[in-house]
Design a protein around this motif. Structure first.
Motif, mmCIF file in Angstrom:
data_model
loop_
_atom_site.group_PDB
_atom_site.id
_atom_site.type_symbol
_atom_site.label_atom_id
_atom_site.label_comp_id
_atom_site.label_asym_id
_atom_site.label_seq_id
_atom_site.Cartn_x
_atom_site.Cartn_y
_atom_site.Cartn_z
ATOM 1 N N PHE B 71 0.826 -1.217 0.000
ATOM 2 C CA PHE B 71 0.000 0.000 0.000
ATOM 3 C C PHE B 71 0.857 1.263 0.000
ATOM 4 N N ARG B 74 2.115 1.846 -3.521
ATOM 5 C CA ARG B 74 1.078 2.345 -4.433
ATOM 6 C C ARG B 74 0.775 3.811 -4.211
ATOM 7 N N ARG B 75 0.949 4.300 -2.981
ATOM 8 C CA ARG B 75 0.685 5.722 -2.743
ATOM 9 C C ARG B 75 1.707 6.593 -3.453
ATOM 10 N N ILE B 77 2.932 5.822 -6.430
ATOM 11 C CA ILE B 77 2.801 5.629 -7.870
ATOM 12 C C ILE B 77 1.388 6.011 -8.294
ATOM 13 N N TYR B 79 -1.901 5.892 -10.466
ATOM 14 C CA TYR B 79 -2.463 4.779 -11.241
ATOM 15 C C TYR B 79 -3.824 5.175 -11.794
ATOM 16 N N THR B 98 -8.083 11.716 -3.028
ATOM 17 C CA THR B 98 -7.901 10.425 -2.354
ATOM 18 C C THR B 98 -6.477 10.202 -1.828
ATOM 19 N N VAL B 99 -5.505 10.227 -2.719
ATOM 20 C CA VAL B 99 -4.143 9.892 -2.259
ATOM 21 C C VAL B 99 -3.566 10.978 -1.348
ATOM 22 N N LEU B 102 -4.833 10.199 1.966
ATOM 23 C CA LEU B 102 -4.169 9.025 2.550
ATOM 24 C C LEU B 102 -2.776 9.397 3.069
ATOM 25 N N ARG B 148 -6.932 12.413 -10.740
ATOM 26 C CA ARG B 148 -6.819 11.731 -9.453
ATOM 27 C C ARG B 148 -5.481 10.983 -9.357
#
Ligand SMILES: Nc1ncnc2c1ncn2[C@@H]1O[C@H](COP(=O)(O)OP(=O)(O)OP(=O)(O)O)[C@@H](O)[C@H]1O
Ligand SMILES: [Mg+2]
Lengths: 396, 312
Positions: B71, B74-75, B77, B79, B98-99, B102, B148
């Motif tokens: 996880f 992925r934050r 990168i 996508y 969103t990111v 996070l 996003r």
């Protein structure tokens, strides 16, 4: 197509399909006994028509209003009129039945009973149908529906508070056991809501587990399905023996209220019935979460828990809430049966009434149960609609 | 920099990605092309570990991707998934945030970033910020999906057919927006498409895949000039080759002094467009103007045609 054109040209004479049924029901009901008079609680009653049950002028007013109501139901009239008419007729019917109680009871007589007759109930049914149909057609917003429910509740509070209905048999029964009534009401609510709360706390995580682990899903849902098919009385009965054993053999169990009969087995049975709708709807709701949204959440680096809380759960919530609505309405009804094994609740009056062949007592248990279930359904439907995210397509 | 080494994915007997090795340098756009089912999405998703490889390694800036929790990886990168995948219950603004959320950015910084990205994609912030995805057109949804992915200013961006559902005009617009953004932030991009035209237009390098294997990984000019296998040649389209070459060059490259008649052409237009204009208007030479509209010279049809010949 051509028939539509014709009705369009003569809108005033167009007949409403459901209106026909309502009109026929109401017309027949108008000639059935409006109220029944009995010299005491258990003897057979004398049927009284509208004109026999009410002072002459009141009966005449009621007859005219009913005729007008039937007309408005029968023809295609504006939906708002139909709603207003149905509510006015319903209100008048309740006031009239109260007055019938006072009119038919000889002054000072505390033993005579006046109860609503088949005609009254059928009229209520017919015009409630008209109201429900109008509300559905108006597509009222959730807040407005709650508002209508509030108005209805206030109306009954005022009607009961003013004493208009005091001479009816069901209220006579109530006055004979005022304290017991409220105690059983509490028990009834505690049974229905407590088992619902337990089912929610257990069922939602269980549903999430079933969703994530497909090997768990089939057996769990099958077991819960099987539980649902056990007739309720049998399930209540089945629990007596094991719980009695627990009470006798597990130290402290009886001290916390566990016993073979009473509230504990009733609670367990209601809980068992509640699990399936909650678990199944949780699974269905989670399955309905668009794959792409879930995948994007994962791809952007949400942990499993964050994904569950911020994406899956909000999207599944309306469906889960629908399950909870089913459970609440179902439990309010089923809790009546708890009385059979000493669990208390409104069922106490129903079964005592059946035992004594006192219909009035049966009604004292049944009417509040139906009213509660109805109110719960309206409130939860409104909540479901309010929490459903705008713009999210749901097929159900 | 991304270094992919002998990356392989098996599903039971089936090898979907077969020992693929390639390197994407910083600031490059690597475009993966191939027919449907050739393993493009699988390759892309192994980079951010949405799919765990059967064998092989992926290193980002020298660090093995398995060194950090998935996880967290992925934050970092961006996508953009095939078919946008916006959260239907959250507004456009919340989706884009969103990111950054996070990652725990503060509210003001997030709000500013959301508005910046919306403007960048030509979506008026005040008008679009609080809409739900269902209240957008398909093209707007896709642009929000890309916005996003870019929200936390990732240095690396993975995009799976990001412009798939767009009509040609909007698609061209979105592509040039992406190129502008890429230039501005120096983002390294790996993009999947099955459209060769798009690959040549966007890619600094093109990876051609077939049945899980990487057939060729080279700059567009080389792929067109020297396809490694008949399959690559077929994917480019034999009849299209000269025009694909032309679309790589700009009018600016061939400008010469001298007079010319008629409607001028922009120095930033592709040679392909210039050649088409010559043919259509029956002219041997076209006047060339720069961005200010000033005539800076002319371009000759014969010179363009020579550029369309197979390079030696
Ligand atoms: N979970 C899976 N299990 C088994 N096979 C899979 C799985 N996921 C993908 N495949 C197979 O792997 C192959 C490559 O799939 P992939 O999604 O990478 O193709 P693609 O090149 O992205 O195709 P498209 O252009 O259609 O998106 C396909 O043949 C597909 O059927
Ligand atoms: Mg794909």
């Amino acid at each position: 197509m051509s028939s539509i054109a014709i009705t369009d040209r003569h809108p005033t004479f167009a007949i409403d399909k459901l209106g026909v049924l309502i009109a026929v029901l109401a017309a027949v009901a108008s000639f059935l006994p409006f109220a029944a008079f009995r010299a005491n609680r258990i003897v057979l009653g004398e049927a009284k028509g509208i004109f026999a049950a009410l002072p002459e002028w009141e009966a005449a007013v009621l007859a005219v209003v009913l005729a007008a109501g039937i007309g408005i139901a029968l023809f295609r009239t504006p939906t708002v009129w139909r709603l207003a008419t149905s509510l006015i007729v319903l209100a008048l019917l309740f006031i009239a039945i109260g007055h019938a109680g006072t009119f038919l009871t000889p002054p000072g007589d505390r033993i005579a009973r006046v109860s609503p007759g088949a005609g009254f109930w059928l009229l209520i049914f017919a015009f409630a149908l008209l109201a429900a149909d109008a509300i559905a057609r108006l597509k009222l917003k959730p807040w407005t529906r709650l508002g209508v429910l509030g108005v209805v509740a206030v109306f009954f509070a005022v009607l009961l508070g003013s004493g208009t209905l005091n001479d009816l048999s069901i209220l006579r029964e109530y006055f004979n056991r005022g304290e017991t009534f409220w105690r059983e009401a509490q028990t009834h609510l505690a049974l229905a809501l407590g088992s619902l709360a337990a089912a929610t706390v257990v069922g939602i995580p269980l549903g999430v587990l079933c969703h994530r682990n497909s090997r768990l899903r089939v057996p769990v849902l099958n077991v819960l399905n099987a539980v649902q098919t056990i007739p309720s009385i049998a399930l209540f009965g089945l629990l007596i023996a094991p719980l009695a054993w627990v009470a006798a053999n597990v130290p402290g169990a009886s001290a916390v209220g566990i016993s073979g009969i009473g509230a504990a087995p009733a609670m367990v049975a209601l809980f068992a019935y509640s699990l399936l709708p909650v678990v199944a709807n949780t699974v269905v709701g989670l399955e309905g979460v668009p794959y792409a949204a879930d995948d994007a959440a994962k791809g952007m680096g949400m942990t499993d828990w964050q994904r569950l809380v911020t994406v899956q759960f909000p999207l599944a919530f309306p469906v889960i809430l629908t399950g909870i609505r089913i459970v609440l309405v179902q439990n309010i009804g089923l809790a009546t049966i708890a009385a059979l094994i000493g669990g208390g609740g409104f069922g106490v009056f129903v079964f005592q009434g059946v035992g004594q062949t006192a219909m009035d007592l049966v009604l004292l248990g049944a009417v509040p149960t139906v009213a509660l279930a109805f109110a719960a359904a309206v409130v939860l439907d409104a909540i479901v609609e309010m929490v459903s995210p705008r713009g999210v397509e749901r097929e159900d | 920099m991304i270094e992919i080494d002998a990356l392989t994915k098996d599903y039971l007997e089936l090898t979907v990605v077969d020992h693929v090795s390639l390197t994407v340098a910083d600031g490059e756009i690597a475009v993966i092309v191939g027919t449907s089912g050739s393993g493009k999405t699988t390759l892309l998703r192994m980079i951010n570990r949405l799919i765990e490889p059967t064998s092989g390694t992926v290193k980002i800036d020298g660090q093995d991707t398995r060194a950090v929790p998935a996880f967290e990886l992925r934050r970092r990168i961006g996508y953009a998934i095939q078919g946008h995948g916006l959260f239907p219950h959250r507004t456009v603004g919340q989706n884009i945030a969103t990111v950054p959320t996070l990652l725990g950015w503060d509210k003001q910084k997030i709000a500013a970033r959301v508005d910046e990205l919306l403007s960048l994609f030509q979506l008026e912030p005040a008008e679009f910020r609080d809409r739900l995805p269902s209240e957008l057109s398909g093209g707007q949804q896709q642009r929000v999906g890309v916005a996003r992915a870019l929200a936390a200013e990732p240095r690396l961006l993975l995009m799976d057919e990001p412009f798939g559902a767009l009509d040609p005009i909007i698609r061209a617009k979105a592509q040039s927006d992406l190129l502008a953004i890429q230039k501005r932030f120096g983002t390294t991009i790996v993009l999947v498409t099955h459209d060769m035209e798009e690959a040549i237009h966007l890619g600094s390098r093109i990876a051609v895949m077939d049945k899980g294997k990487l057939l060729q990984y080279a700059p567009p000019a080389e792929i067109i000039a020297r396809p490694a296998t008949p399959f690559v040649a077929e994917l480019i389209g034999t009849g299209e080759r000269p025009f694909r070459l032309l679309s790589l060059g700009k009018v600016r490259d061939l400008v010469e002094p001298g007079p010319a008649q008629g409607e001028p052409i922009s120095a930033d237009a592709s040679l392909r467009d210039a050649y088409a204009e010559c043919l259509w208007s029956g002219r041997e030479v076209l006047p060339v103007i720069d961005a200010d509209g000033k005539i800076i010279g002319r371009i000759r049809r014969d010179d363009i045609a020579r550029r369309a010949e197979r390079p030696q």
